[in-house]
Motif scaffolding. Structure first.
Motif, PDB file in Angstrom:
ATOM      1  N   PHE A 239      40.599  39.886  35.427  1.00 41.84           N
ATOM      2  CA  PHE A 239      41.550  39.142  36.250  1.00 41.84           C
ATOM      3  C   PHE A 239      40.817  38.354  37.323  1.00 41.84           C
ATOM      4  O   PHE A 239      39.853  38.857  37.916  1.00 41.84           O
ATOM      5  CB  PHE A 239      42.540  40.102  36.911  1.00 41.84           C
ATOM      6  N   ARG A 240      41.306  37.146  37.558  1.00 35.06           N
ATOM      7  CA  ARG A 240      40.686  36.307  38.585  1.00 35.06           C
ATOM      8  C   ARG A 240      40.940  36.938  39.942  1.00 35.06           C
ATOM      9  O   ARG A 240      42.070  37.314  40.255  1.00 35.06           O
ATOM     10  CB  ARG A 240      41.313  34.909  38.514  1.00 35.06           C
ATOM     11  N   LYS A 241      39.858  37.060  40.718  1.00 38.46           N
ATOM     12  CA  LYS A 241      39.948  37.669  42.051  1.00 38.46           C
ATOM     13  C   LYS A 241      41.002  36.977  42.893  1.00 38.46           C
ATOM     14  O   LYS A 241      41.230  35.785  42.748  1.00 38.46           O
ATOM     15  CB  LYS A 241      38.605  37.473  42.765  1.00 38.46           C
ATOM     16  N   LEU A 242      41.593  37.728  43.820  1.00 38.87           N
ATOM     17  CA  LEU A 242      42.623  37.119  44.650  1.00 38.87           C
ATOM     18  C   LEU A 242      42.035  36.130  45.656  1.00 38.87           C
ATOM     19  O   LEU A 242      42.613  35.109  45.955  1.00 38.87           O
ATOM     20  CB  LEU A 242      43.445  38.201  45.354  1.00 38.87           C
TER      21      LEU A 242
ATOM     22  N   LYS B 170      30.553  38.000  37.184  1.00 41.15           N
ATOM     23  CA  LYS B 170      29.747  36.920  37.764  1.00 41.15           C
ATOM     24  C   LYS B 170      30.588  35.669  38.009  1.00 41.15           C
ATOM     25  O   LYS B 170      30.314  34.891  38.908  1.00 41.15           O
ATOM     26  CB  LYS B 170      28.601  36.613  36.786  1.00 41.15           C
ATOM     27  N   TYR B 171      31.607  35.481  37.178  1.00 36.43           N
ATOM     28  CA  TYR B 171      32.440  34.287  37.329  1.00 36.43           C
ATOM     29  C   TYR B 171      33.781  34.604  37.994  1.00 36.43           C
ATOM     30  O   TYR B 171      34.766  33.915  37.793  1.00 36.43           O
ATOM     31  CB  TYR B 171      32.605  33.584  35.973  1.00 36.43           C
ATOM     32  N   GLY B 172      33.788  35.680  38.774  1.00 42.02           N
ATOM     33  CA  GLY B 172      34.943  35.951  39.630  1.00 42.02           C
ATOM     34  C   GLY B 172      36.071  36.715  38.969  1.00 42.02           C
ATOM     35  O   GLY B 172      37.181  36.755  39.497  1.00 42.02           O
ATOM     36  N   PHE B 173      35.820  37.333  37.828  1.00 44.19           N
ATOM     37  CA  PHE B 173      36.870  38.138  37.204  1.00 44.19           C
ATOM     38  C   PHE B 173      36.631  39.608  37.543  1.00 44.19           C
ATOM     39  O   PHE B 173      35.512  40.103  37.423  1.00 44.19           O
ATOM     40  CB  PHE B 173      36.883  37.930  35.686  1.00 44.19           C
ATOM     41  N   THR B 174      37.706  40.260  37.988  1.00 43.72           N
ATOM     42  CA  THR B 174      37.550  41.665  38.381  1.00 43.72           C
ATOM     43  C   THR B 174      38.435  42.542  37.504  1.00 43.72           C
ATOM     44  O   THR B 174      39.119  42.046  36.615  1.00 43.72           O
ATOM     45  CB  THR B 174      37.947  41.875  39.853  1.00 43.72           C
ATOM     46  N   SER B 175      38.456  43.822  37.806  1.00 42.17           N
ATOM     47  CA  SER B 175      39.237  44.810  37.033  1.00 42.17           C
ATOM     48  C   SER B 175      38.995  44.608  35.543  1.00 42.17           C
ATOM     49  O   SER B 175      39.933  44.587  34.745  1.00 42.17           O
ATOM     50  CB  SER B 175      40.736  44.686  37.308  1.00 42.17           C
ATOM     51  N   VAL B 176      37.761  44.413  35.192  1.00 44.22           N
ATOM     52  CA  VAL B 176      37.453  44.119  33.781  1.00 44.22           C
ATOM     53  C   VAL B 176      37.674  45.377  32.930  1.00 44.22           C
ATOM     54  O   VAL B 176      37.153  46.449  33.234  1.00 44.22           O
ATOM     55  CB  VAL B 176      35.992  43.625  33.643  1.00 44.22           C
ATOM     56  N   GLN B 177      38.515  45.212  31.919  1.00 38.39           N
ATOM     57  CA  GLN B 177      38.780  46.341  31.007  1.00 38.39           C
ATOM     58  C   GLN B 177      38.284  45.970  29.616  1.00 38.39           C
ATOM     59  O   GLN B 177      38.399  44.819  29.212  1.00 38.39           O
ATOM     60  CB  GLN B 177      40.273  46.613  30.902  1.00 38.39           C
ATOM     61  N   ILE B 178      37.793  46.954  28.919  1.00 45.26           N
ATOM     62  CA  ILE B 178      37.254  46.692  27.581  1.00 45.26           C
ATOM     63  C   ILE B 178      37.915  47.624  26.590  1.00 45.26           C
ATOM     64  O   ILE B 178      38.009  48.826  26.837  1.00 45.26           O
ATOM     65  CB  ILE B 178      35.728  46.877  27.585  1.00 45.26           C
TER      66      ILE B 178
ATOM     67  N   LEU C  67      32.367  29.155  31.569  1.00 54.09           N
ATOM     68  CA  LEU C  67      33.018  30.163  32.409  1.00 54.09           C
ATOM     69  C   LEU C  67      33.268  29.637  33.825  1.00 54.09           C
ATOM     70  O   LEU C  67      34.250  30.004  34.465  1.00 54.09           O
ATOM     71  CB  LEU C  67      32.205  31.462  32.445  1.00 54.09           C
ATOM     72  N   SER C  68      32.396  28.752  34.308  1.00 55.04           N
ATOM     73  CA  SER C  68      32.644  28.158  35.629  1.00 55.04           C
ATOM     74  C   SER C  68      33.926  27.335  35.581  1.00 55.04           C
ATOM     75  O   SER C  68      34.742  27.356  36.499  1.00 55.04           O
ATOM     76  CB  SER C  68      31.495  27.240  36.049  1.00 55.04           C
ATOM     77  N   LYS C  69      34.105  26.601  34.477  1.00 46.86           N
ATOM     78  CA  LYS C  69      35.312  25.768  34.360  1.00 46.86           C
ATOM     79  C   LYS C  69      36.562  26.635  34.277  1.00 46.86           C
ATOM     80  O   LYS C  69      37.583  26.358  34.897  1.00 46.86           O
ATOM     81  CB  LYS C  69      35.227  24.897  33.098  1.00 46.86           C
ATOM     82  N   ILE C  70      36.470  27.696  33.479  1.00 43.82           N
ATOM     83  CA  ILE C  70      37.648  28.565  33.342  1.00 43.82           C
ATOM     84  C   ILE C  70      37.965  29.207  34.683  1.00 43.82           C
ATOM     85  O   ILE C  70      39.111  29.237  35.129  1.00 43.82           O
ATOM     86  CB  ILE C  70      37.400  29.652  32.266  1.00 43.82           C
ATOM     87  N   SER C  71      36.911  29.686  35.335  1.00 43.81           N
ATOM     88  CA  SER C  71      37.089  30.354  36.618  1.00 43.81           C
ATOM     89  C   SER C  71      37.750  29.401  37.623  1.00 43.81           C
ATOM     90  O   SER C  71      38.662  29.787  38.356  1.00 43.81           O
ATOM     91  CB  SER C  71      35.721  30.807  37.115  1.00 43.81           C
ATOM     92  N   ALA C  72      37.302  28.146  37.612  1.00 47.22           N
ATOM     93  CA  ALA C  72      37.875  27.165  38.552  1.00 47.22           C
ATOM     94  C   ALA C  72      39.321  26.845  38.185  1.00 47.22           C
ATOM     95  O   ALA C  72      40.145  26.585  39.058  1.00 47.22           O
ATOM     96  CB  ALA C  72      37.021  25.892  38.537  1.00 47.22           C
TER      97      ALA C  72
END
Ligand SMILES: Cc1cn([C@@H]2O[C@H](COP(=O)(O)OP(=O)(O)OP(=O)(O)O)[C@@H](O)[C@H]2O)c(=O)[nH]c1=O
Length: 633
Positions: free
Chosen positions: A627-630, A606-614, A552-557
């Motif tokens: 979504f990745r934070k701005l 935790k890895y910087g994704f927001t507006s998480v919908q399930i 997840l760190s790699k994806i986030s980056a």
């Protein structure tokens, strides 16, 4: 706590909210109700003019939404919920019903109509109690509506367009959200505020009280015809006092009351002969018989006890290609099947009978033939075949599960006991060490991915993305479904070189969309292909937290602001015992684990994704989008 008993009645039940509305989810979540979300596919297209009043339209739509989900869950995967809740919110002004605007112009028309006036917001709610009897779904619907009056201030053109451009109106009835910016347009609200937001919580709780706590008969005359117990009465509703846990039982009790005027129903003590405790609500005339001869046959336990025989019968018939043979030949006698599959006649006959008993085959005087579902899912050459997954279950999972006792005692996967190998690396050591096992594993993953791909790609609107990368996407089944749905999306499948070398014969023939690109690499070690949307389908549950951290760190980056991560997994209920499929999968004791909705949300955040919908699809896989934070992570 005073309010607890009402919702507590639903605690032991499988409750499903048949709504995609995040507001409804939040309102019910905030009061601690445990439920799954399965958005309804019912299209809101009922003919409005055929309803005498707007609220009848809202109630009927709510009912249809809930019934569609109840039926789908029952039919598709035999996961009948106990209760399905549906709701529909509409706005009425000048005898017009306003639903969600279809575009900005439509929002403009709605809002200018509401400007300076009072309007009504109706929410219709349906509570559907489900019961599966002899494989048939029985439903009992309780419905109601709530009306709230709202007055808008005069809205200038400028304000109106500013509000429309905020994007807020688009998914809301009447084109506004009173809970957010739309609240600035409102002069007054008469009635239940939450009803405007999308769910009349107070009325809902009162309905539950009506359903689960029948008033003692002697108090009935104190209650007005249409009145509902006030909130204060919740305080008196402890479970010890009134233990009716099913509204169906409650109805029986009412019937009983009417037939026997002396039995007052409701709260009672076991000693008093003319008063029946609500939890033994059987007709009075049958009471003695039922008491003496309770339903003792533990059919659920017997079903579980025999489950392994049924699974193995399916596995063996699949392995011997019985379903392929019958798909090609139509109807065959057991002797012909035995000769073709090279097996004994008596053994084959028993296997075919078992398959017929399990509903996989049909048996007539002419012989045995496939059921429709065997043709669709069990023949290995069918488009939606599960054959690969069945063979994987037989050859890989079955041996592992025979060592479940050791697995539980040691808390580890049983590869060594089952296959004589230690698996330091799950995939390289277990699945890719021989060509045969690798192909079997890929076929299994392919069949599951094909079955679930449609739900995964349609759970969210992904049209904003230009490129996607399916990490660990194996044969590309999900990727191919993505390019079907979004022909302009460039999709890359990223998987280990051993996998990529073997993907060619899994590709669809005659597909007219741009082909999927396959790139080989290790997502823990190598650079990830660039993409706006990363996908992890059935990946996270296999790995330790440390490995997930790396991934997840790699994806986030790799994600630019606005890029997203789509995860497909089975989402556990918060108490982690549903759906059973996920809980049973955990028994394989991989290093990873299944997670609940709140755990997935936390993990992505935790890895910087927001507006998480399930989205809980109600099918094999659920989906999570973040979504990745701005701002930079
Ligand atoms: C007036 C008003 C409405 N809403 C939302 O409008 C949607 C109504 O549409 P629906 O058809 O009833 O529901 P849906 O969103 O399509 O979901 P579903 O239940 O799946 O049909 C619901 O979302 C509500 O919250 C607000 O959020 N705030 C408000 O002030």
């Amino acid at each position: 706590m005073a309010l607890k008993p009402v919702l507590g009645k639903l605690g032991s039940k499988r409750v499903v909210l048949a709504s995609a509305s995040p507001r409804r989810q939040e309102i019910l979540c905030n009061v601690g109700l445990r439920f799954e979300v399965v958005p309804s596919w019912f299209k809101e297209t009922l003919e409005k003019s055929s309803f005498a009043t707007p609220y009848k339209y809202a109630i009927e739509t709510a009912k249809q939404k809930a019934l569609e989900v109840a039926n789908r869950m029952h039919v598709k995967h035999l996961r009948t919920p106990d209760i399905v809740i549906g709701a529909d919110t509409i706005v009425t002004v000048d005898e017009h019903i306003l639903e969600k605007p279809v575009d900005k112009q439509d929002a403009y028309r709605m809002l200018s109509r509401l400007s300076g006036k009072e309007h009504s917001v109706f929410t219709g709610v349906a509570i559907v109690h489900c019961n599966s009897k002899d494989n048939r779904l029985e439903t009992e619907v309780t419905d109601f509506y709530e009306e709230t009056k709202v007055k808008f201030a005069d809205l200038s053109e400028e304000l109106l367009w500013e509000y429309i451009h905020s994007g807020e109106p688009m998914d809301k009835a009447g084109g506004y959200g009173i809970q957010a910016l739309g609240g600035m347009l409102v002069e007054y609200v008469h009635g239940d505020f939450l009803n405007v937001v999308g769910f009349p919580l107070n009325h809902f709780c009162k309905k539950l009280v009506e359903l689960y706590y029948p008033p003692p008969k002697h108090t009935l005359h104190h209650i007005k015809h249409d009145s509902i117990p006030s909130v204060e009465t919740f305080e008196n509703l402890s479970d010890e006092e009134s233990d009716s846990s099913s509204p169906i039982q409650y109805k029986d009790a009412i019937k009983m009351d009417r037939s026997k005027p002396h039995s007052s129903g409701g709260v009672c003590s076991p000693g008093s002969s003319n008063i029946i405790k609500p939890n033994c609500m059987v007709p009075v005339e049958n009471r003695n018989r039922v008491m003496e001869n309770p339903d003792k046959f533990p059919s659920k336990i017997v079903e579980l006890l025999d489950g392994f025989r049924a699974s193995k019968a399916l596995f063996v018939a699949s392995k011997l290609k019985v379903f392929n043979l019958l798909k090609n030949k139509g109807v065959l006698q057991s002797v012909d099947v035995a000769n073709t599959i090279n097996a004994s006649v008596c053994g084959t006959e028993r296997l075919l009978d078992a398959c017929a008993a399990l509903g996989l085959l049909e048996k007539t005087i002419q012989g045995y033939s496939n059921t429709d579902s065997a043709n669709t899912y069990l023949a290995s050459d069918s488009e939606d075949s599960l054959h690969g997954y069945i063979i994987h279950s037989n050859d890989h999972l079955w041996p592992l599960f025979t060592h479940l006792e050791s697995a539980v005692k040691e808390g580890t996967m049983q590869n060594y006991r089952a296959f004589g190998k230690k698996s330091e690396n799950l995939f390289q050591d277990s699945y890719y060490q021989s060509m045969e096992v690798k192909q079997r594993f890929m076929a299994a993953m392919h069949s599951i991915a094909k079955l679930t791909a449609k739900d995964v790609v349609t759970a969210f609107d992904l049209s904003q993305f230009r490129s996607a990368c399916d990490l660990g996407g194996c044969t590309g089944a999900l990727a191919n479904e993505l390019v079907q749905k979004y022909p302009n999306l460039k999709v890359t499948v990223f998987d280990l070189p051993e996998v990529i070398a073997n993907v060619s014969h899994f590709q669809p023939v005659g597909q007219h969309t741009a082909p999927v690109t396959f790139t080989s690499g290790d997502f823990f070690k190598d650079n990830l292909p660039a993409a706006d949307l990363y996908i992890l389908s059935r990946i996270l549950h296999d790995w330790t937290d440390e490995k997930i951290h790396v991934l997840l760190s790699k994806i986030s980056a790799a994600c630019k602001p606005g890029s997203a991560l789509l995860v497909a997994e089975i989402v556990l209920s918060e108490e982690k015992i549903n759906p059973p499929r996920a809980v049973l999968q955990s028994l394989s004791m991989t290093e990873g684990k299944q997670r609940s909705a709140s755990e997935y949300k936390q993990l992505l955040e935790k890895y910087g994704f927001t507006s998480v919908q399930i989205k809980i699809t109600g099918n094999f896989l659920d989906t999570i989008l973040g979504f990745r934070k701005l701002s930079a992570h």
